[in-house]
Design a protein around this motif. Structure first.
Motif, PDB file in Angstrom:
ATOM      1  N   ALA A 243       0.837  -1.202   0.000  1.00  0.00           N
ATOM      2  CA  ALA A 243       0.000   0.000   0.000  1.00  0.00           C
ATOM      3  C   ALA A 243       0.870   1.249   0.000  1.00  0.00           C
ATOM      4  O   ALA A 243       0.436   2.323  -0.390  1.00  0.00           O
TER       5      ALA A 243
ATOM      6  N   ASP B 176       3.384   1.552  -1.869  1.00  0.00           N
ATOM      7  CA  ASP B 176       4.008   1.573  -3.191  1.00  0.00           C
ATOM      8  C   ASP B 176       5.402   0.957  -3.222  1.00  0.00           C
ATOM      9  O   ASP B 176       6.182   1.216  -4.134  1.00  0.00           O
TER      10      ASP B 176
ATOM     11  N   MET C 181       6.186  10.044  -4.990  1.00  0.00           N
ATOM     12  CA  MET C 181       4.840   9.467  -5.073  1.00  0.00           C
ATOM     13  C   MET C 181       4.739   8.360  -6.119  1.00  0.00           C
ATOM     14  O   MET C 181       3.675   7.788  -6.314  1.00  0.00           O
ATOM     15  N   THR C 182       5.860   8.099  -6.802  1.00  0.00           N
ATOM     16  CA  THR C 182       5.838   7.103  -7.869  1.00  0.00           C
ATOM     17  C   THR C 182       5.387   5.743  -7.359  1.00  0.00           C
ATOM     18  O   THR C 182       5.745   5.328  -6.258  1.00  0.00           O
ATOM     19  N   GLY C 183       4.617   5.064  -8.177  1.00  0.00           N
ATOM     20  CA  GLY C 183       4.102   3.756  -7.807  1.00  0.00           C
ATOM     21  C   GLY C 183       5.015   2.625  -8.249  1.00  0.00           C
ATOM     22  O   GLY C 183       6.243   2.757  -8.261  1.00  0.00           O
TER      23      GLY C 183
ATOM     24  N   LYS D 239       9.425  15.827  -3.592  1.00  0.00           N
ATOM     25  CA  LYS D 239       8.039  15.979  -3.134  1.00  0.00           C
ATOM     26  C   LYS D 239       7.736  15.147  -1.885  1.00  0.00           C
ATOM     27  O   LYS D 239       6.626  14.672  -1.697  1.00  0.00           O
TER      28      LYS D 239
ATOM     29  N   ASP E 177       7.455  16.300   0.908  1.00  0.00           N
ATOM     30  CA  ASP E 177       6.611  17.059   1.825  1.00  0.00           C
ATOM     31  C   ASP E 177       5.145  16.696   1.643  1.00  0.00           C
ATOM     32  O   ASP E 177       4.290  17.112   2.400  1.00  0.00           O
ATOM     33  N   GLY E 178       4.864  15.892   0.654  1.00  0.00           N
ATOM     34  CA  GLY E 178       3.507  15.367   0.517  1.00  0.00           C
ATOM     35  C   GLY E 178       3.290  14.271   1.546  1.00  0.00           C
ATOM     36  O   GLY E 178       4.178  13.989   2.351  1.00  0.00           O
ATOM     37  N   ASP E 179       2.117  13.627   1.490  1.00  0.00           N
ATOM     38  CA  ASP E 179       1.886  12.571   2.463  1.00  0.00           C
ATOM     39  C   ASP E 179       2.075  11.194   1.838  1.00  0.00           C
ATOM     40  O   ASP E 179       1.524  10.221   2.290  1.00  0.00           O
ATOM     41  N   THR E 180       2.870  11.152   0.785  1.00  0.00           N
ATOM     42  CA  THR E 180       3.111   9.875   0.150  1.00  0.00           C
ATOM     43  C   THR E 180       3.733   8.909   1.151  1.00  0.00           C
ATOM     44  O   THR E 180       4.480   9.306   2.032  1.00  0.00           O
ATOM     45  N   ARG E 181       3.389   7.662   0.989  1.00  0.00           N
ATOM     46  CA  ARG E 181       3.940   6.673   1.911  1.00  0.00           C
ATOM     47  C   ARG E 181       5.386   6.353   1.553  1.00  0.00           C
ATOM     48  O   ARG E 181       6.097   5.735   2.317  1.00  0.00           O
TER      49      ARG E 181
ATOM     50  N   GLU F   6       8.669  23.472  -1.991  1.00  0.00           N
ATOM     51  CA  GLU F   6       8.852  24.162  -3.256  1.00  0.00           C
ATOM     52  C   GLU F   6       9.816  25.322  -3.103  1.00  0.00           C
ATOM     53  O   GLU F   6      10.254  25.908  -4.071  1.00  0.00           O
TER      54      GLU F   6
ATOM     55  N   ASP G 270      -5.229  19.883  11.402  1.00  0.00           N
ATOM     56  CA  ASP G 270      -4.686  20.874  10.477  1.00  0.00           C
ATOM     57  C   ASP G 270      -3.642  21.709  11.193  1.00  0.00           C
ATOM     58  O   ASP G 270      -3.953  22.428  12.128  1.00  0.00           O
ATOM     59  N   MET G 271      -2.419  21.584  10.763  1.00  0.00           N
ATOM     60  CA  MET G 271      -1.388  22.419  11.348  1.00  0.00           C
ATOM     61  C   MET G 271      -1.113  23.533  10.365  1.00  0.00           C
ATOM     62  O   MET G 271      -0.592  23.319   9.291  1.00  0.00           O
TER      63      MET G 271
END
Lengths: 447, 310
Positions: free
Chosen positions: A40, A42, A223-225, A248, A250-254, A276, A363-364
């Motif tokens: 899950a 990735d 975020m690549t799968g 990236k 800083d995203g919530d990618t696992r 960014e 939310d921070m």
């Protein structure tokens, strides 16, 4: 960063935690959960499979079955194995060569140009280099402008040739230009390309053999799968790159790509992109990342970042003021600004052990300080230096000036006086001392 | 493909070519999984699982499909390769929401707001989309509301020139909502048919930037109450399971009403869109299969699934 994965692993370990001892059956069950969590996240199918079977083997081989706390021992095995998978030590880029030539490659939209700008800034400010950015993306509309704008932002020179459509020639000319103009690092930004685009892959291979870079970096979106494996493999076959840049984050990618890539192409992840903004570039620490995945937070990163940003002199000045009971709102404002400089609040909180989970869904806001700042900005110089002056009518004026209410102003004054007391108690260490406290605590915090 | 006559033959070939990798992968592996076997055993199920997961279809959706397959096998005790293909095809079709709606007639210009995380191909998609609408004889106005990323406005200006449509822009760093306001007013005044708004890439977990989208929406509604008529989320086919989170957050922030899946000409399978379409009931409208102006195709569920399994 890896909150979701940590959460899933937590669940998996819970299966073990319920049992005083551990059996082959519940190890197998846990491994199934862990494998699912990795997929899950990735992580490549095969990597996940071999990883779990390796952990299982070790778990059965070691004394997990008779350990007092099997969950903890299994965590240790997993952590070691994860760190192992991601490469066990941190690896820096080579700055040999005169000039050092760095070639940037990757798919479309992975963040090559942004990374190039960040790298230039980092080499300039941390390594005292004179980088030259080179615009070799001759295809995408306005790509040449983009790198020009970034170069200006970070204050380095850029080599652009809008007439020439041949990246090999541009790169060669840029190196010549660097030599005559005293640039000791050349960063070549190239067009995004798909691994299956034969013509484009030939082109980047030609650029590489023409400029013979000291460092070839493969930029990949965190975020690549499942495709990360194919892409990394193909680029590696063509370019034999030296390191990977994971963007990236800083995203919530696992972030399964982080786990996979090193094991698949046997190349280290050298940098991670976390914003960014041009200073959003960090060195990748596999060991820390492994801890983070297991929910132990990234205390060391937090402390280092804090130390980097805290101005030693400023904190000494503040310490003196606190000792003399002269700590005013202006000093408070400065402290807030220092905390803000440390980065995104959510990032910072996520690095504190246990907080990643606790803060999930909360939310921070980076704006969390805005109200406070507005209130302080609405105070006069005298009021900031001497908070005792703040009477009812002054508070009313401040509230209307800052677009807040008297209640909020009172709250801030109360917090401020409490903080003053606390700081006094700590005998003047301010935020720095708190960080040090956290550091001590972090050492003993496990799962 | 007679029903889809807006699909020129070479376009279809390009789709097939783009999806070929997916086809080889899923179909090839599954055929091998069942070849020479009269029943689906554990091992074959594992192989099917691998085939689906390595296409980024995701654990949950894969388990859903496999669960149904197991039910069927338990009931009928026998399933051959052909039946298996049909079964998988039918199951995946059920999960996908596709289909293309012609742009409905609205009072004033039809406004499409394009959103997504960084680097998915929003601006490129807009360029191609503008071209398509122009080919259909529509008057198109672009709004350059990505005022943040370096040279994003320049990039869209080049597309506008290339395609030959109007563009409304302001300086870099200006308020994107204000750009949208200008764009809609100008489009309304000039009697445009379609407005396409480019927004800055933003990570879906960035609370402030997601809020900004809400603000942009509100400002648009001041000019045209129903605008935006379509909020198009652009997803990169090479993105893994995080795309689900993207869909979730963007939907929460801006009520996403369509999806465009880009970069399908690579080795990425784009399987994650199946789960997304299922979970959020958002139709997939277009797919991107290259960097050229023509490389945008209307997504069709049946074709997508056919290309996977035929």
């Amino acid at each position: 960063m890896f909150e979701n994965l940590s959460e899933k692993l937590d669940k998996a370990f819970k299966i073990l935690k319920g049992h005083g001892s551990i059996s082959e059956i519940n190890v197998a069950q846990t491994m199934k959960q862990i494998r699912k969590a990795l997929l899950a996240a990735d992580v490549d199918f095969k990597t996940a499979k071999s990883f779990t079977s390796r952990v299982q083997e070790k778990a059965m081989g070691e004394k997990v079955l008779t350990a007092i706390d099997p969950g903890q021992l299994l965590t240790k095995i997993m952590k070691d194995e994860l760190a192992n998978l991601m490469g066990s030590e941190q690896s820096a880029i080579s700055l040999d060569g005169s000039p050092t030539v760095i070639l940037i490659a990757g798919l479309q939209g992975s963040g090559k140009t942004t990374f190039s700008g960040k790298l230039a800034l980092s080499l300039k400010s941390k390594n005292n280099k004179r980088p030259l950015l080179v615009a070799c993306d001759v295809y995408r509309p306005a790509a040449i402008d983009q790198i020009g704008v970034l170069a200006e932002q970070v204050g380095v020179d850029v080599y652009q040739d809008r007439e020439n459509k041949n990246p090999v020639e541009i790169a060669q000319a840029a190196i010549k230009h660097a030599k005559t103009n005293g640039h000791n690092v050349v960063i070549i930004d190239t067009a995004g390309r798909l691994a299956v685009d034969e013509q484009m892959m030939k082109e980047i291979a030609a650029v590489k053999s023409a400029v013979n870079p000291n460092e070839t970096l493969f930029v990949v979106d965190a975020m690549t799968g499942q495709d990360a494996v194919n892409t990394a493999k193909s680029f590696n076959e063509r370019l034999n790159f030296d390191g990977v840049v994971l963007t990236k984050l800083d995203g919530d990618t696992r972030g399964g790509a982080a786990l996979t890539i090193r094991s698949v192409v046997d190349k280290p992840i050298k940098f991670i992109g976390t914003s960014e903004k041009m200073d959003g570039l960090d060195v990748f620490h596999p060991e820390r990342m492994a801890s983070r995945i297991l929910g132990m937070g990234d205390v060391i990163s937090l402390v280092e970042r804090a130390q980097q940003q805290f101005d030693e002199e400023e904190s000494r000045r503040v310490q003196k003021k606190i000792a003399k009971n002269q700590f005013g709102f202006d000093d408070f404002l400065k402290q807030i600004q220092q905390v803000k400089k440390m980065g995104n609040m959510k990032d910072l909180v996520g690095m504190i052990p246990g907080m990643g989970k606790a803060m999930k869904g909360v939310d921070m806001d980076d704006d969390a300080f805005k109200g406070i700042e507005a209130i302080i900005h609405s105070m006069t110089k005298q009021e900031r230096e001497n908070p005792k002056l703040l009477n009812g009518s002054r508070k009313k004026r401040i509230a209307s000036g800052s677009g807040t209410t008297v209640v909020e102003v009172n709250q801030l004054i109360k917090q401020f006086s409490q903080m003053g007391k606390m700081m006094k108690m700590m005998q003047g260490g301010g935020a720095k001392q708190m960080i040090q406290m956290m550091k001590g605590k972090g050492g003993t915090t496990g799962m | 493909m007679g029903i889809f006559n807006f699909f020129s033959k070479d376009k279809k070939e390009k789709l097939d070519k783009g999806l070929e990798k997916t086809k080889e992968n899923v179909f090839g592996k599954i055929s091998r999984a069942v070849a020479g076997k009269s029943t689906i055993d554990e091992l074959a199920l594992d192989d099917i699982e691998e085939a689906l997961i390595t296409s980024d279809i995701g654990v949950e959706t894969t388990l859903k499909i496999i669960g149904k397959l197991e039910e069927r096998v338990a009931k009928e005790k026998y399933i051959n390769t052909a039946e298996l293909n049909d079964f998988l095809k039918a199951e995946i079709s059920l999960l996908l929401n596709g289909g293309y709606d012609e742009i409905p007639k609205v009072d004033g210009p039809y406004v499409i707001m394009v959103v997504g995380v960084n680097g998915v191909g929003k601006t490129t998609t807009i360029g191609k989309l503008a071209h398509q609408f122009k080919q259909q004889g529509k008057k198109v106005v672009l709004g350059a509301a990505d005022t943040f990323r370096a040279a994003a406005v320049d990039q869209l200006v080049i597309w506008a020139d290339r395609v030959g449509v109007e563009i409304v822009k302001q300086d870099m760093g200006s308020d994107p909502a204000s750009v949208c306001f200008d764009t809609l007013q100008s489009a309304k005044a000039s009697g445009a048919d379609v407005v396409i708004i480019d927004t800055a890439g933003r990570l879906h977990n960035n609370v402030n930037l997601m809020r900004e989208l809400g603000k942009i929406r509100n400002v648009m509604a001041k000019v045209i109450p129903e605008a935006p008529h379509d909020v198009m989320l652009v997803l990169d086919a090479s993105t893994g399971q995080n795309a689900i989170e993207q869909a979730k957050q963007f939907t929460a922030a801006t009520e996403v009403s369509s999806i465009t899946l880009t970069k399908l000409d690579g080795t990425a399978k784009g399987g994650v869109v199946i789960g997304i379409s299922d979970q959020f009931q958002i139709p997939v409208r277009y797919i991107g299969v290259g960097e050229g102006v023509e490389d945008l195709q209307v997504f069709n569920k049946n074709e997508f699934v056919d290309s996977l399994f035929n």
